[in-house]
Design a protein around this motif. Structure first.
Motif, mmCIF file in Angstrom:
data_model
loop_
_atom_site.group_PDB
_atom_site.id
_atom_site.type_symbol
_atom_site.label_atom_id
_atom_site.label_comp_id
_atom_site.label_asym_id
_atom_site.label_seq_id
_atom_site.Cartn_x
_atom_site.Cartn_y
_atom_site.Cartn_z
ATOM 1 N N ASN A 147 -14.461 0.696 9.626
ATOM 2 C CA ASN A 147 -14.530 0.913 8.184
ATOM 3 C C ASN A 147 -14.035 -0.354 7.512
ATOM 4 O O ASN A 147 -13.507 -1.253 8.174
ATOM 5 C CB ASN A 147 -13.692 2.116 7.743
ATOM 6 C CG ASN A 147 -14.249 2.770 6.478
ATOM 7 O OD1 ASN A 147 -14.709 2.083 5.578
ATOM 8 N ND2 ASN A 147 -14.204 4.103 6.435
ATOM 9 N N ILE A 148 -14.237 -0.449 6.212
ATOM 10 C CA ILE A 148 -13.742 -1.593 5.446
ATOM 11 C C ILE A 148 -12.830 -1.068 4.340
ATOM 12 O O ILE A 148 -13.011 0.059 3.853
ATOM 13 C CB ILE A 148 -14.888 -2.449 4.877
ATOM 14 C CG1 ILE A 148 -15.784 -1.624 3.952
ATOM 15 C CG2 ILE A 148 -15.699 -3.078 6.016
ATOM 16 C CD1 ILE A 148 -16.888 -2.441 3.286
ATOM 17 N N TYR A 149 -11.842 -1.891 3.932
ATOM 18 C CA TYR A 149 -10.772 -1.413 3.057
ATOM 19 C C TYR A 149 -10.491 -2.386 1.921
ATOM 20 O O TYR A 149 -10.769 -3.579 2.018
ATOM 21 C CB TYR A 149 -9.486 -1.208 3.882
ATOM 22 C CG TYR A 149 -9.635 -0.189 4.977
ATOM 23 C CD1 TYR A 149 -9.214 1.121 4.790
ATOM 24 C CD2 TYR A 149 -10.206 -0.533 6.201
ATOM 25 C CE1 TYR A 149 -9.349 2.066 5.794
ATOM 26 C CE2 TYR A 149 -10.356 0.418 7.214
ATOM 27 C CZ TYR A 149 -9.928 1.707 7.005
ATOM 28 O OH TYR A 149 -10.072 2.642 8.000
ATOM 29 N N LYS A 150 -9.904 -1.845 0.847
ATOM 30 C CA LYS A 150 -9.483 -2.658 -0.297
ATOM 31 C C LYS A 150 -8.165 -3.362 0.025
ATOM 32 O O LYS A 150 -7.258 -2.731 0.592
ATOM 33 C CB LYS A 150 -9.282 -1.779 -1.541
ATOM 34 C CG LYS A 150 -10.526 -1.076 -2.032
ATOM 35 C CD LYS A 150 -10.188 -0.213 -3.245
ATOM 36 C CE LYS A 150 -11.408 0.558 -3.754
ATOM 37 N NZ LYS A 150 -11.055 1.421 -4.919
ATOM 38 N N TRP A 200 0.832 -1.198 0.000
ATOM 39 C CA TRP A 200 0.000 0.000 0.000
ATOM 40 C C TRP A 200 0.867 1.248 0.000
ATOM 41 O O TRP A 200 1.924 1.297 0.630
ATOM 42 C CB TRP A 200 -0.891 0.036 1.245
ATOM 43 C CG TRP A 200 -1.793 -1.146 1.387
ATOM 44 C CD1 TRP A 200 -2.274 -1.946 0.397
ATOM 45 C CD2 TRP A 200 -2.342 -1.652 2.615
ATOM 46 N NE1 TRP A 200 -3.075 -2.916 0.923
ATOM 47 C CE2 TRP A 200 -3.150 -2.767 2.277
ATOM 48 C CE3 TRP A 200 -2.244 -1.268 3.948
ATOM 49 C CZ2 TRP A 200 -3.835 -3.509 3.237
ATOM 50 C CZ3 TRP A 200 -2.931 -1.986 4.909
ATOM 51 C CH2 TRP A 200 -3.719 -3.091 4.555
ATOM 52 N N LYS A 201 0.400 2.268 -0.699
ATOM 53 C CA LYS A 201 1.113 3.541 -0.732
ATOM 54 C C LYS A 201 1.115 4.170 0.649
ATOM 55 O O LYS A 201 2.129 4.715 1.097
ATOM 56 C CB LYS A 201 0.454 4.476 -1.747
ATOM 57 C CG LYS A 201 1.149 5.823 -1.879
ATOM 58 C CD LYS A 201 0.448 6.710 -2.915
ATOM 59 C CE LYS A 201 1.125 8.061 -3.013
ATOM 60 N NZ LYS A 201 0.433 8.940 -4.009
ATOM 61 N N ASP A 202 -0.026 4.092 1.331
ATOM 62 C CA ASP A 202 -0.156 4.646 2.677
ATOM 63 C C ASP A 202 -0.681 3.578 3.617
ATOM 64 O O ASP A 202 -1.515 2.735 3.231
ATOM 65 C CB ASP A 202 -1.120 5.845 2.688
ATOM 66 C CG ASP A 202 -0.631 6.991 1.819
ATOM 67 O OD1 ASP A 202 0.539 7.393 1.988
ATOM 68 O OD2 ASP A 202 -1.410 7.466 0.984
ATOM 69 N N LEU A 222 -13.325 1.791 1.719
ATOM 70 C CA LEU A 222 -14.438 1.626 0.789
ATOM 71 C C LEU A 222 -15.594 2.568 1.130
ATOM 72 O O LEU A 222 -16.396 2.897 0.263
ATOM 73 C CB LEU A 222 -14.925 0.176 0.797
ATOM 74 C CG LEU A 222 -13.987 -0.837 0.127
ATOM 75 C CD1 LEU A 222 -14.456 -2.261 0.387
ATOM 76 C CD2 LEU A 222 -13.915 -0.583 -1.362
ATOM 77 N N TRP A 223 -15.701 2.936 2.394
ATOM 78 C CA TRP A 223 -16.726 3.898 2.801
ATOM 79 C C TRP A 223 -16.094 5.277 2.933
ATOM 80 O O TRP A 223 -15.011 5.429 3.502
ATOM 81 C CB TRP A 223 -17.342 3.519 4.142
ATOM 82 C CG TRP A 223 -17.985 2.156 4.163
ATOM 83 C CD1 TRP A 223 -18.437 1.445 3.097
ATOM 84 C CD2 TRP A 223 -18.239 1.365 5.316
ATOM 85 N NE1 TRP A 223 -18.953 0.252 3.507
ATOM 86 C CE2 TRP A 223 -18.856 0.162 4.874
ATOM 87 C CE3 TRP A 223 -18.021 1.531 6.686
ATOM 88 C CZ2 TRP A 223 -19.251 -0.852 5.739
ATOM 89 C CZ3 TRP A 223 -18.417 0.540 7.558
ATOM 90 C CH2 TRP A 223 -19.031 -0.638 7.093
ATOM 91 N N LYS A 224 -16.804 6.292 2.450
ATOM 92 C CA LYS A 224 -16.291 7.661 2.531
ATOM 93 C C LYS A 224 -16.146 8.094 3.975
ATOM 94 O O LYS A 224 -15.171 8.754 4.356
ATOM 95 C CB LYS A 224 -17.228 8.600 1.773
ATOM 96 C CG LYS A 224 -16.758 10.051 1.758
ATOM 97 C CD LYS A 224 -17.715 10.925 0.959
ATOM 98 C CE LYS A 224 -17.248 12.382 0.964
ATOM 99 N NZ LYS A 224 -18.180 13.251 0.193
ATOM 100 N N PHE A 235 -13.352 -7.858 1.571
ATOM 101 C CA PHE A 235 -12.831 -6.605 2.113
ATOM 102 C C PHE A 235 -12.129 -6.873 3.432
ATOM 103 O O PHE A 235 -12.320 -7.910 4.073
ATOM 104 C CB PHE A 235 -13.958 -5.578 2.307
ATOM 105 C CG PHE A 235 -15.136 -6.108 3.088
ATOM 106 C CD1 PHE A 235 -15.124 -6.165 4.475
ATOM 107 C CD2 PHE A 235 -16.259 -6.580 2.418
ATOM 108 C CE1 PHE A 235 -16.201 -6.650 5.187
ATOM 109 C CE2 PHE A 235 -17.349 -7.082 3.128
ATOM 110 C CZ PHE A 235 -17.318 -7.116 4.527
ATOM 111 N N LEU A 236 -11.316 -5.901 3.841
ATOM 112 C CA LEU A 236 -10.618 -5.962 5.121
ATOM 113 C C LEU A 236 -11.394 -5.141 6.137
ATOM 114 O O LEU A 236 -11.608 -3.938 5.946
ATOM 115 C CB LEU A 236 -9.197 -5.416 4.972
ATOM 116 C CG LEU A 236 -8.370 -5.282 6.256
ATOM 117 C CD1 LEU A 236 -8.102 -6.644 6.869
ATOM 118 C CD2 LEU A 236 -7.054 -4.562 5.975
#
Length: 395
Positions: A315-318, A286-288, A325-327, A305-306
């Motif tokens: 929250n959930i992540y790619k 990951w970049k960040d 994934l959520w704003k 999702f993670l």
């Protein structure tokens, strides 16, 4: 000296008898009150003065400890299967000394810092043959039906051996690193011993080992080659569902490092940061890093999702980029589950008492959370806060 199998008192033999006898009537059961009156069914010669009988925890092989040796008995063949002499300096009355360790969950025992197959007495690895100083610990790897043994080799090198439990052979050995010395750990142990670690080593679907030691994270190929090692300081490690990424929750920085107590015996708490590394190269994926609003309570590698949960939200992540994934984060205390459905995602929180339906962008659909209806009798069946990993092993 001889020992009857009803574990009766030791008695002295005639002076002219040079060796003791180990009498086996029925080793594992006492069938009647008159058992002590019957004579032994068979007996074998032993080396030294008998002190106690130790049953190997997995194979059930009886091992007799004498003042001179450890002796494996073959009850079926009614004979001594093997004998390993004790070190004179390590003899300790009638208790298991530091020259012996029963390796729970394996068919092996440690004698004089050598891994011994309990049925045959074969030395799978030994200090003399394999040139190491002492064995530090071991870990059962059920997915490989193997045992991972960590030793300290010359120069303080951390070396790993993967030993098959079925064939009692070394699949591979590899030198991993020279651990840096920390306060309270810069001296060799006064006694030879083993400390069984927590079961933290992961195995990918293609049999790569993800190994943790203190602040270091290493990946070893199925052939035993060290692919990479990183000072990632993980409190938790997981694999992405496709098995291509190693995902870590970084440990919370505390003052423990300055303590005289070894850091490997202290629970590592999760920080608010997560990282991802390519399984085979160790490059950051990951970049960040993922940075939660608070220290992470639990994370879960869902197939799609993670999931990352902290005290007051989630929250959930790619997996590919680590992007949310959520704003906006979902605000809810003590989240215990996030499940996708046709509308989006159903979040269960307040330790299982409330739910909220979100759309695919993470926006709440309901005006207010729904209470989970349960009978008082079913209160104990509510999801518990946090998560629990369940592993099913074929062997």
């Amino acid at each position: 000296m001889y020992l009857k199998t009803n574990y009766s008192q030791f008695t002295s033999p005639p002076m002219k008898r040079p060796t003791p006898f180990f009498a086996l009537a029925i080793l594992f059961a006492i069938t009647s009150p008159s058992f002590a009156q019957r004579s032994a069914d068979w007996s074998v010669n032993l080396t030294g003065k008998a002190q106690q009988i130790i049953l190997q925890q997995l194979t059930g092989v009886p091992i007799v400890q004498t003042d001179k040796a450890y002796i494996g008995i073959d009850p079926t063949g009614q004979k001594v299967a093997w004998t390993v002499e004790r070190k004179a300096a390590k003899i300790i009355s009638a208790a298991e000394g530091y020259d012996f360790y029963n390796m729970a969950g394996t068919p092996f025992v440690l004698i004089n810092n050598n891994v011994i197959e309990s049925r045959s007495g074969t030395a799978v690895i030994s200090k003399d043959k394999n040139n190491y100083k002492y064995i530090d610990d071991y870990e059962v790897i059920p997915a490989l039906n193997s045992v991972l043994v960590r030793v300290t080799a010359s120069g303080g090198m951390l070396r790993l051996y993967l030993i098959g439990m079925k064939d009692a052979r070394v699949a591979w050995e590899t030198d991993v690193m020279k651990p840096s010395l920390v306060t309270g750990m810069n001296e060799e142990p006064e006694e030879e011993h083993v400390d069984v670690p927590l079961y933290t080593t992961l195995v990918s679907s293609d049999h790569h080992l993800i190994y943790r030691y203190r602040k270091n994270l290493a990946v070893i190929s199925p052939q035993g080659k060290l692919l990479w090692i990183e000072k990632a300081d993980p409190a938790e490690v997981m694999l992405s569902p496709d098995g291509k990424k190693v995902i870590t929750v970084k440990a919370l920085v505390t003052g423990i490092g300055n303590s005289p107590v070894s850091v490997r015996y202290v629970t590592k708490y999760r920080s608010a940061k997560m990282q991802a590394f390519d399984l085979k190269t160790g490059k950051e994926s990951w970049k960040d890093d993922i940075k939660a609003d608070q220290n992470i309570r639990w994370a879960d590698a869902h197939p799609d999702f993670l999931t990352v949960v902290w005290k007051n939200g989630c929250n959930i992540y790619k997996y590919t980029t680590g992007e949310a994934l959520w704003k906006d984060d979902f605000k809810g205390k003590r989240v215990v589950e996030i499940q996708p459905n046709e509308k989006g995602y159903l979040v269960t929180f307040e330790s299982g008492y409330k739910t909220m339906q979100l759309d695919k962008s993470g926006t709440a659909i309901w005006k207010k959370p729904q209470m989970v209806e349960t009978d008082d009798e079913d209160a104990d069946d509510l999801p518990e806060e946090g998560n629990m990993d369940v592993y099913q092993y074929a062997k």
